[in-house]
Design a protein around this motif. Structure first.
Motif, short mmCIF file in Angstrom:
data_model
loop_
_atom_site.label_atom_id
_atom_site.label_comp_id
_atom_site.label_asym_id
_atom_site.label_seq_id
_atom_site.Cartn_x
_atom_site.Cartn_y
_atom_site.Cartn_z
N PHE A 663 0.85 -1.19 0.00
CA PHE A 663 0.00 0.00 0.00
C PHE A 663 0.89 1.24 0.00
O PHE A 663 1.70 1.45 0.90
N THR A 664 0.80 2.06 -1.04
CA THR A 664 1.61 3.26 -1.11
C THR A 664 0.83 4.37 -1.78
O THR A 664 -0.04 4.10 -2.62
N THR A 665 1.11 5.62 -1.40
CA THR A 665 0.49 6.75 -2.10
C THR A 665 1.55 7.46 -2.92
O THR A 665 1.28 8.50 -3.51
N LYS A 666 2.78 6.89 -2.90
CA LYS A 666 3.87 7.56 -3.61
C LYS A 666 3.86 7.19 -5.09
O LYS A 666 3.30 6.15 -5.46
N ALA A 667 4.51 8.01 -5.90
CA ALA A 667 4.52 7.77 -7.34
C ALA A 667 5.24 6.47 -7.64
O ALA A 667 6.09 6.03 -6.86
P1 ADP Z 1 6.13 3.61 0.94
O1 ADP Z 1 6.87 4.56 1.81
O2 ADP Z 1 6.98 2.85 0.00
O3 ADP Z 1 4.94 4.24 0.26
P2 ADP Z 1 5.26 2.53 3.43
O4 ADP Z 1 4.63 1.22 3.80
O5 ADP Z 1 6.47 2.90 4.18
O6 ADP Z 1 5.53 2.50 1.89
O7 ADP Z 1 4.18 3.68 3.63
C1 ADP Z 1 2.87 3.53 3.15
C2 ADP Z 1 2.15 4.83 3.00
O8 ADP Z 1 1.90 5.39 4.31
C3 ADP Z 1 2.90 5.92 2.29
O9 ADP Z 1 2.77 5.80 0.90
C4 ADP Z 1 2.26 7.20 2.83
O10 ADP Z 1 1.05 7.47 2.15
C5 ADP Z 1 1.86 6.82 4.25
N1 ADP Z 1 2.82 7.33 5.24
C6 ADP Z 1 3.83 6.66 5.83
N2 ADP Z 1 4.49 7.45 6.71
C7 ADP Z 1 3.88 8.65 6.69
C8 ADP Z 1 4.07 9.90 7.41
N3 ADP Z 1 5.05 10.07 8.30
N4 ADP Z 1 3.22 10.93 7.12
C9 ADP Z 1 2.23 10.79 6.22
N5 ADP Z 1 1.98 9.64 5.53
C10 ADP Z 1 2.79 8.58 5.76
#
Ligand code: ADP
Length: 711
Positions: A663-667
């Motif tokens: 699960f990710t919201t990153k590009a």
């Molecule tokens: P990734 O960093 O590869 O996306 P992670 O499992 O580490 O995967 O994180 C999942 C998602 O959680 C991120 O894509 C982000 O949307 C959210 N997230 C994680 N840490 C934070 C934070 N400190 N602040 C806001 N959103 C966060």
């Protein structure tokens, strides 16, 4: 020659005629009764054979659910071990299997040990809907099965298969499914929740009432324990009226005879039902087929009317030819009885063929056998799909001694111990490699459990072997990609960290050389430069040391860890990246913080993940508003540490999902979605936990650790 007087002769003739007519009537009635008895017996036999075929069908459907359950157990075991990628691969496979229309499955669910549903698949229309996490998610109220009787039964009685009530609180795809549930257990063999497979009740009703039954009778699936009717075919009015009084009568009979037939009178309508029943062994259920006697014997009754008409005609005519007619009828009767028997046999053969077809489409081969105390297995039954699944035809499977000779030599001992251990421990699963007859290798997942014990002498065992060659390849692939992704993330940070000491070393060496070029070199300066090179070398060495520690497997024993030094270690890896992103770090860990239980490498990995996520989240803030604050305190038997950032926070809608793998919201290319799920698994492995919450300032990740017990 004396002649009888005419009157006497007539009386004698009438007497003879009356006698013969009486004889005709008596034999006609006897024939009718015999024929009716025969037809009733045939109908009863037919009802029983149908019930038996339907029960066999159901058993094979239940075997298919056993295959799904084995996969659900494997998923649970992998999750417990923290092997998320493996669990995910199994999840995909489960989805693919559950959605195959051949099994008539309407869905599947898995609960934790409190009964809360943690994972479901909807089996509607085979459109590949994704499983969704319902456990404590925002937007979804958590669904709990804890108050359902089958949940309690499985929790208190292990190694049971329980069938619930259709139309329970858990509905798959908005259709009632008949829940078939089994218990899940953890690595200690303790109850760890249940997995439930929903069988489409409409498909089940069609299955137990073949098309030919629908016009004539009623098929019901009953649970004898409480008399509940679970599935019921659409019925004609006359047979439909049989419920529930007739069902109760059949249940009373089935108590002494697990399979049988009997005419049952429905007190409500006064009609007779020709009934056959057969038990569905593993689930403790009963299939009952009831044919309405009026419909089933209608032909015979028509024939009886004809016989009576003929008898009347014969008794009006003179008698002698009647014997021939009776003979003809008797012949016809025999021919009909034979044809009926043949039809019944054909129905049984069709049922068997269908059963074999179903078994052949199972994803695993199943066996049933006796396990001796020394671990020797003698099979009683092996499904005919063995050749497709494991490459060995079911009648040519090597016996146990030679069986072991075909197993991967490195794993032979383990397989022998697996068989021997089944009698002592609970159900068990083992993965190993075996050679096919053509010499190629197949990876198998072997699951077995003892279902009945023969005292000291051993027990009866049921097991399954599934070909997991592809699944293992998939798992390996997923593991490699996630390793590569984290490696890539880290490589950037490491390069940055190493660059600095290397640059200083090059500069210092250069300066030292320049000083030596001087005709009167200042040895003090040269020494200073050389000392600087030494210091920077030590710093580079420390970074490399951390890198080595990270690449070692993490299943090391728990040790005492000082959180302050773990933070220092994590800063060695991530500090450069934070500085570069202008993040101000406030490390407020108190110096007297008690040590915690865990592995320093795993804790550093968790912290590095949280630090880099915080850095990414704060990228949208102005540089002077980027703050990372670390605080910690002891709380009872735990130590709580919080990592707080000043970023925009996690949107409430996704807060419950951020710990899910992928699960990710990153590009694309920037986030793997694995970071937090790895943190979650690592914290659980150490007996602690991780949660996230939003505050007005930003996101706070709260880590709990177990305190080292006082000596
Ligand atoms: P990734 O960093 O590869 O996306 P992670 O499992 O580490 O995967 O994180 C999942 C998602 O959680 C991120 O894509 C982000 O949307 C959210 N997230 C994680 N840490 C934070 C934070 N400190 N602040 C806001 N959103 C966060």
């Amino acid at each position: 020659m004396t002649r009888w007087p005419r009157r006497q002769a007539t009386a004698f003739v009438w007497l003879v005629v009356a006698l013969v007519a009486g004889l005709i009537w008596v034999s006609a009635e006897a024939t009718i009764r015999h024929q009716e008895d025969q037809a009733r017996a045939n109908a009863l036999e037919g009802a029983m054979l149908r019930a038996r075929a339907a029960a066999a069908d159901l058993e094979s459907t239940l075997e298919a659910t056993a295959g799904l359950h084995i996969l659900a157990q494997a998923r649970a075991t992998l999750l417990e071990r923290g092997d998320l990628t493996g669990a995910l691969a199994i999840q995909f496979q489960l989805q693919a299997l559950a959605l195959r229309p051949v099994f008539g499955i309407s869905g599947m669910a898995v609960t934790d040990r409190q009964g809360v549903v943690t994972w479901t698949i909807n089996g509607q229309k085979g459109n590949g809907q994704k499983g969704n996490n319902q456990g404590g998610g925002s937007g979804h109220a958590p669904v709990s099965l804890a108050d359902l009787p089958y949940f309690g039964l499985l929790r208190d009685t292990p190694a049971t298969l329980a069938v619930g009530q259709p139309r329970s609180t858990l509905r798959f795809a908005d259709r009632p499914g008949l829940p078939v549930a089994r218990e899940l257990y953890d690595r200690q063999g303790q109850f760890a929740g249940i997995s439930v497979v929903g069988l489409d009740t409409q498909a089940l009703a069609r299955q137990i009432a073949r098309p030919d039954l629908r016009q004539q009778g009623l098929a019901v699936l009953v649970r004898p324990a409480d008399g509940q009717v679970l599935v019921r075919s659409p019925a004609t009015d006359s047979a439909g009226a049989a419920e529930p009084a007739a069902v109760a009568a059949v249940l009373a009979l089935a108590r002494t005879e697990p399979e049988g037939r009997a005419p049952v009178r429905n007190p409500g309508t006064g009609r007779w039902l020709l009934t056959g029943w057969s038990g569905v062994e593993p689930a403790g259920l009963l299939v009952t087929i009831a044919l309405d006697a009026g419909t089933a014997l209608a032909d015979t009754r028509r024939e009886a009317a004809i016989i009576r008409a003929v008898a009347t005609a014969l008794s009006l005519l003179d008698i002698m030819g009647g014997g021939g007619l009776l003979l003809l009828r008797a012949r016809r009767r025999t021919a009909e009885a034979l044809a009926q028997a043949r039809r019944a046999q054909q129905a049984t053969e069709a049922a068997r063929a269908e059963l074999e077809r179903l078994v052949a489409s199972l994803p695993a081969m199943v066996y049933h056998g006796d396990l001796a105390a020394d671990g020797t297995l003698t099979s009683r039954y092996i499904t005919a799909n063995a050749a497709q699944v494991i490459g060995w035809p079911h009648d040519r499977l090597p016996p146990r001694d030679t069986f072991l000779a075909h197993v991967d030599p490195g794993l032979g001992q383990e397989v022998a111990a697996f068989f021997a251990g089944l009698l002592k421990g609970g159900p068990d699963t083992l993965e190993y490699r075996m050679a096919r007859p053509d010499g190629s290798w197949v990876w198998l997942r072997h699951h077995a459990r003892v279902v009945a014990r023969h005292g000291e002498a051993g027990g009866e065992v049921i097991g399954s072997l599934a070909d997991i060659t592809e699944e293992r390849a998939l798992r390996a692939q997923a593991a490699i990609s996630s390793q590569l992704a984290s490696l890539g993330e880290m490589a950037g940070g490491i390069a940055h960290e190493l660059n600095r000491p290397l640059a200083v070393m090059v500069m210092a060496a250069h300066n030292a050389l320049a000083a030596l070029e001087d005709p009167e070199p200042d040895l003090g300066t040269v020494r200073g430069r050389l000392e600087r090179i030494g210091e920077q070398g030590v710093r580079a060495n420390r970074i490399i040391h951390h890198l080595q520690a990270l690449s070692r497997p993490t299943n090391e024993p728990q040790e005492q860890v000082c959180l302050r030094s773990a933070v220092e270690g994590a800063m060695t890896l991530a500090g450069g990246a934070l500085r570069q992103a202008h993040v101000a770090v406030e490390n407020l860990l108190p110096p007297d913080l008690p040590p915690v239980l865990g592995q320093v490498v795993a804790i550093e990995q968790v912290l590095v993940n949280l630090f880099t996520n915080a850095r990414d989240a704060m990228a949208s803030r102005p540089p002077d508003a980027r703050r990372l604050r670390l605080i910690a305190h002891a709380e009872g038997g735990q130590v709580v540490m919080e990592v707080a950032d000043s970023g925009p926070g996690v949107p409430e809608a996704i807060l419950s999902r951020i710990f899910e793998p992928f699960f990710t919201t990153k590009a694309a290319g920037q986030g793997t979605g694995l970071g937090l799920s790895i943190c979650h698994a690592a914290m659980r492995e150490m007996g602690g936990g991780i949660t996230a919450r939003n505050t007005p300032e930003g996101t706070v990740f709260r880590l709990t650790f177990q305190r080292v017990p006082a000596a």
